[in-house]
Design a protein around this motif. Structure first.
Motif, PDB file in Angstrom:
ATOM      1  N   VAL A  89      -7.439 -26.553  23.740  1.00  0.00           N
ATOM      2  CA  VAL A  89      -8.196 -27.111  24.860  1.00  0.00           C
ATOM      3  C   VAL A  89      -8.673 -26.012  25.797  1.00  0.00           C
ATOM      4  O   VAL A  89      -7.879 -25.165  26.238  1.00  0.00           O
ATOM      5  N   VAL A  90      -9.966 -26.027  26.080  1.00  0.00           N
ATOM      6  CA  VAL A  90     -10.543 -25.192  27.135  1.00  0.00           C
ATOM      7  C   VAL A  90     -11.332 -26.148  28.016  1.00  0.00           C
ATOM      8  O   VAL A  90     -12.487 -26.473  27.744  1.00  0.00           O
ATOM      9  N   ALA A  91     -10.704 -26.627  29.063  1.00  0.00           N
ATOM     10  CA  ALA A  91     -11.265 -27.703  29.881  1.00  0.00           C
ATOM     11  C   ALA A  91     -11.417 -27.251  31.331  1.00  0.00           C
ATOM     12  O   ALA A  91     -10.776 -26.280  31.757  1.00  0.00           O
ATOM     13  N   PRO A  92     -12.242 -27.949  32.096  1.00  0.00           N
ATOM     14  CA  PRO A  92     -12.396 -27.578  33.511  1.00  0.00           C
ATOM     15  C   PRO A  92     -11.086 -27.644  34.294  1.00  0.00           C
ATOM     16  O   PRO A  92     -10.928 -26.913  35.277  1.00  0.00           O
ATOM     17  N   ASN A  93     -10.172 -28.516  33.870  1.00  0.00           N
ATOM     18  CA  ASN A  93      -8.914 -28.660  34.611  1.00  0.00           C
ATOM     19  C   ASN A  93      -7.768 -27.852  34.003  1.00  0.00           C
ATOM     20  O   ASN A  93      -6.630 -27.971  34.446  1.00  0.00           O
ATOM     21  N   GLY A  94      -8.050 -27.047  32.983  1.00  0.00           N
ATOM     22  CA  GLY A  94      -6.993 -26.213  32.442  1.00  0.00           C
ATOM     23  C   GLY A  94      -7.327 -25.650  31.077  1.00  0.00           C
ATOM     24  O   GLY A  94      -7.982 -26.315  30.268  1.00  0.00           O
ATOM     25  N   ILE A  95      -6.877 -24.449  30.823  1.00  0.00           N
ATOM     26  CA  ILE A  95      -7.049 -23.800  29.526  1.00  0.00           C
ATOM     27  C   ILE A  95      -5.708 -23.849  28.811  1.00  0.00           C
ATOM     28  O   ILE A  95      -4.692 -23.366  29.328  1.00  0.00           O
ATOM     29  N   GLY A  96      -5.698 -24.434  27.616  1.00  0.00           N
ATOM     30  CA  GLY A  96      -4.460 -24.678  26.893  1.00  0.00           C
ATOM     31  C   GLY A  96      -4.006 -26.110  27.103  1.00  0.00           C
ATOM     32  O   GLY A  96      -4.243 -26.712  28.155  1.00  0.00           O
ATOM     33  N   LYS A  97      -3.343 -26.664  26.091  1.00  0.00           N
ATOM     34  CA  LYS A  97      -2.974 -28.082  26.125  1.00  0.00           C
ATOM     35  C   LYS A  97      -2.026 -28.408  27.274  1.00  0.00           C
ATOM     36  O   LYS A  97      -2.114 -29.493  27.875  1.00  0.00           O
ATOM     37  N   ASP A  98      -1.123 -27.487  27.617  1.00  0.00           N
ATOM     38  CA  ASP A  98      -0.143 -27.796  28.656  1.00  0.00           C
ATOM     39  C   ASP A  98      -0.785 -27.870  30.037  1.00  0.00           C
ATOM     40  O   ASP A  98      -0.512 -28.809  30.810  1.00  0.00           O
ATOM     41  N   ALA A  99      -1.640 -26.904  30.349  1.00  0.00           N
ATOM     42  CA  ALA A  99      -2.327 -26.930  31.647  1.00  0.00           C
ATOM     43  C   ALA A  99      -3.228 -28.151  31.750  1.00  0.00           C
ATOM     44  O   ALA A  99      -3.317 -28.805  32.802  1.00  0.00           O
ATOM     45  N   PHE A 100      -3.923 -28.454  30.667  1.00  0.00           N
ATOM     46  CA  PHE A 100      -4.795 -29.626  30.604  1.00  0.00           C
ATOM     47  C   PHE A 100      -4.004 -30.909  30.850  1.00  0.00           C
ATOM     48  O   PHE A 100      -4.375 -31.742  31.698  1.00  0.00           O
ATOM     49  N   TRP A 101      -2.895 -31.069  30.153  1.00  0.00           N
ATOM     50  CA  TRP A 101      -2.087 -32.283  30.281  1.00  0.00           C
ATOM     51  C   TRP A 101      -1.470 -32.398  31.674  1.00  0.00           C
ATOM     52  O   TRP A 101      -1.487 -33.480  32.279  1.00  0.00           O
ATOM     53  N   LEU A 119     -20.207 -33.611  27.514  1.00  0.00           N
ATOM     54  CA  LEU A 119     -21.095 -33.910  26.391  1.00  0.00           C
ATOM     55  C   LEU A 119     -20.322 -33.941  25.068  1.00  0.00           C
ATOM     56  O   LEU A 119     -19.390 -34.709  24.914  1.00  0.00           O
ATOM     57  N   ALA A 120     -20.687 -33.087  24.112  1.00  0.00           N
ATOM     58  CA  ALA A 120     -20.085 -33.161  22.777  1.00  0.00           C
ATOM     59  C   ALA A 120     -18.577 -32.979  22.794  1.00  0.00           C
ATOM     60  O   ALA A 120     -17.863 -33.534  21.955  1.00  0.00           O
ATOM     61  N   ALA A 121     -18.070 -32.206  23.743  1.00  0.00           N
ATOM     62  CA  ALA A 121     -16.637 -31.906  23.775  1.00  0.00           C
ATOM     63  C   ALA A 121     -15.796 -33.065  24.282  1.00  0.00           C
ATOM     64  O   ALA A 121     -14.569 -33.068  24.100  1.00  0.00           O
ATOM     65  N   GLY A 122     -16.422 -34.060  24.901  1.00  0.00           N
ATOM     66  CA  GLY A 122     -15.662 -35.115  25.546  1.00  0.00           C
ATOM     67  C   GLY A 122     -14.728 -35.871  24.625  1.00  0.00           C
ATOM     68  O   GLY A 122     -13.563 -36.111  24.941  1.00  0.00           O
ATOM     69  N   GLY A 123     -15.215 -36.268  23.442  1.00  0.00           N
ATOM     70  CA  GLY A 123     -14.404 -37.074  22.543  1.00  0.00           C
ATOM     71  C   GLY A 123     -13.177 -36.347  22.039  1.00  0.00           C
ATOM     72  O   GLY A 123     -12.106 -36.949  21.882  1.00  0.00           O
ATOM     73  N   VAL A 124     -13.291 -35.038  21.779  1.00  0.00           N
ATOM     74  CA  VAL A 124     -12.126 -34.295  21.290  1.00  0.00           C
ATOM     75  C   VAL A 124     -11.122 -34.074  22.420  1.00  0.00           C
ATOM     76  O   VAL A 124      -9.906 -34.117  22.203  1.00  0.00           O
ATOM     77  N   LEU A 125     -11.600 -33.866  23.641  1.00  0.00           N
ATOM     78  CA  LEU A 125     -10.693 -33.802  24.777  1.00  0.00           C
ATOM     79  C   LEU A 125      -9.951 -35.125  24.945  1.00  0.00           C
ATOM     80  O   LEU A 125      -8.744 -35.147  25.225  1.00  0.00           O
ATOM     81  N   GLN A 126     -10.654 -36.225  24.760  1.00  0.00           N
ATOM     82  CA  GLN A 126     -10.010 -37.541  24.830  1.00  0.00           C
ATOM     83  C   GLN A 126      -8.952 -37.693  23.737  1.00  0.00           C
ATOM     84  O   GLN A 126      -7.866 -38.236  23.975  1.00  0.00           O
ATOM     85  N   LEU A 127      -9.277 -37.235  22.534  1.00  0.00           N
ATOM     86  CA  LEU A 127      -8.334 -37.351  21.428  1.00  0.00           C
ATOM     87  C   LEU A 127      -7.094 -36.493  21.679  1.00  0.00           C
ATOM     88  O   LEU A 127      -5.965 -36.902  21.393  1.00  0.00           O
TER      89      LEU A 127
END
Length: 422
Positions: A14-26, A347-355
């Protein structure tokens, strides 16, 4: 008769606006922290929207050499980072040459490198013609760029393909890999999507289309899925990747398993007639029911929905109708989350972030909140888990995404996942 091969998720990147890496994201999702903020990369004074969700702490040099990063678009940089995080999380080591044609990669994008690389080169062209153009730019504006970079970085010799189906792209890469593994053509695949559309020209196009939020107060409150005061989506950037494997292959190498993909479905809006909202809900309902049939699962067995929920008036209301029509009374009993209140619409990344979020919900037995859900909308009267995370029994989850729509018929993709079992 040969039994059907099972497909499981063994790695999350995960490389997301709210965190890089699954733990920060979660952690950010569960805490209900929004990553939406004022845009600082260009002057927003001419535009009705002033906010976006950017990945502000991303350093491409953490995932590739500075020389390589210089020639890649931001979209490709984010994709490379997410894929490497997913592979590491799955306990795999690149390169993959010994896996030969049994490993594949499928990545997707909506805007690819048309943002930074495309806009920069277009400005240079208007000033000086072809003299100062980046000769590699033509490669970065194709949808296949990220896939190619990932395949090279991992030394993948199996199939590499790219998908561009708007905001459904990320989940469509999952459908591709699930089919390839189920049919026995692959043992594992790295899939995902990436987008970096927070550039002035792309942003201005979204403003011209009146898609973006016009919220003028605190930027962190701008993305408001299912809330009565929602005024549009918030554009975001980000990337996410998954490692998908054949169940027996994953068990044989001692891999940890987040969830099993048990059902998939998709539907085009092109064959439906009526109002835009009705077309949306009918097509989404079709995709959801197709996923249930694929999984041989009754709607009453569903524990959680991680929704597209992009904070637009029509789409959020249409989703609510689709849930009721597809699930009946059970729709009122299911906790439903949109993570886009926290991360915007990447956009395209949304569904995989949701998954990724749903896989972590199954692992952690918690449902992240739909943030900024403060004023209930009578048209969105289901359990949208407002503002506070919730402990819940989650064994099965539905994730869905929507692309395009309106004057250009869109599509819907739905994926069902389930807690791993022997």
């Amino acid at each position: 008769m040969k039994s059907k091969r099972r497909v499981v998720i063994t790695g999350l990147g995960v490389v997301a606006p709210n965190g890089i890496g699954k733990d920060a994201f979660w952690d950010a999702l569960v805490a209900g922290r929004s990553a939406v903020d004022w845009i600082s990369s260009f002057d927003t004074s001419p535009y009705p929207c002033k906010v976006a969700a950017e990945v502000r702490d991303f350093r491409p040099e953490d995932f590739m050499t500075a020389r390589a990063a210089k020639n890649l678009s931001r979209c490709s940089q984010l994709a490379m980072a997410a894929s490497q995080l997913a592979v590491a999380d799955a306990g795999l080591k690149a390169p993959f040459p010994r896996r030969g044609e049994r490993a594949g990669v499928c990545f997707g994008t909506s805007a690819n490198g048309t943002g930074d690389i495309g806009e920069d080169n277009h400005r240079n062209f208007l000033k000086t013609g072809t003299a100062n153009l980046n000769p590699l730019a033509m490669l970065e504006i194709t949808a296949h760029a990220a896939t190619s970079h990932i395949a090279r970085a991992l030394s993948i010799t199996g199939p590499s393909t790219s998908i561009a189906s708007g905001c459904a792209t990320g989940l469509d890469t999952v459908l591709w890999a699930t089919a390839e593994i189920t049919r026995g053509r692959l043992d594992l695949a790295i899939v995902g999507a990436s987008d970096a559309p927070v550039t002035e020209f792309i942003f201005s196009l979204f403003c011209a289309g009146k898609f973006l939020a016009t919220w003028q107060e605190s930027p962190r409150l701008a993305s408001r899925p299912y809330d009565l005061l929602r005024s549009g989506l918030v554009l975001a950037e980000g990337s996410a990747a998954l490692v998908l494997e054949d169940f027996d292959h994953a068990v044989a190498r001692g891999a940890g398993i987040y969830a099993e993909i048990t059902g998939t479905g998709n539907s085009s809006e092109g064959g439906f007639d009526g109002r835009i909202r009705d077309v949306y809900s009918q097509s989404l309902q079709t995709a959801i029911l197709a996923a249930f049939r694929s999984a041989h699962m009754a709607p009453e067995q569903l524990d959680h929905i991680n929704s597209h929920g992009n904070s637009t008036k029509n789409d959020d209301a249409a989703e609510t109708v689709a849930y009721k029509n597809a699930l009946g009374d059970h729709a009122y009993k299911i906790p439903i989350t949109s993570i886009k209140g926290a991360v915007g619409q990447p956009l395209a990344a949304g569904g995989v972030l949701q998954l990724a979020s749903s896989a972590l919900s199954i692992k952690m037995q918690r449902v992240p909140p739909t943030v900024n859900h403060e004023v209930p909308d009578p048209e969105c009267d289901l359990d949208y888990v407002p503002n506070q995370a919730r402990v819940a029994r989650i064994r099965t989850a539905l994730v869905h995404s929507h692309s395009l729509g309106g004057f250009v018929p869109g599509s819907h993709t739905a994926v069902l996942i389930e807690a791993p079992s022997s």
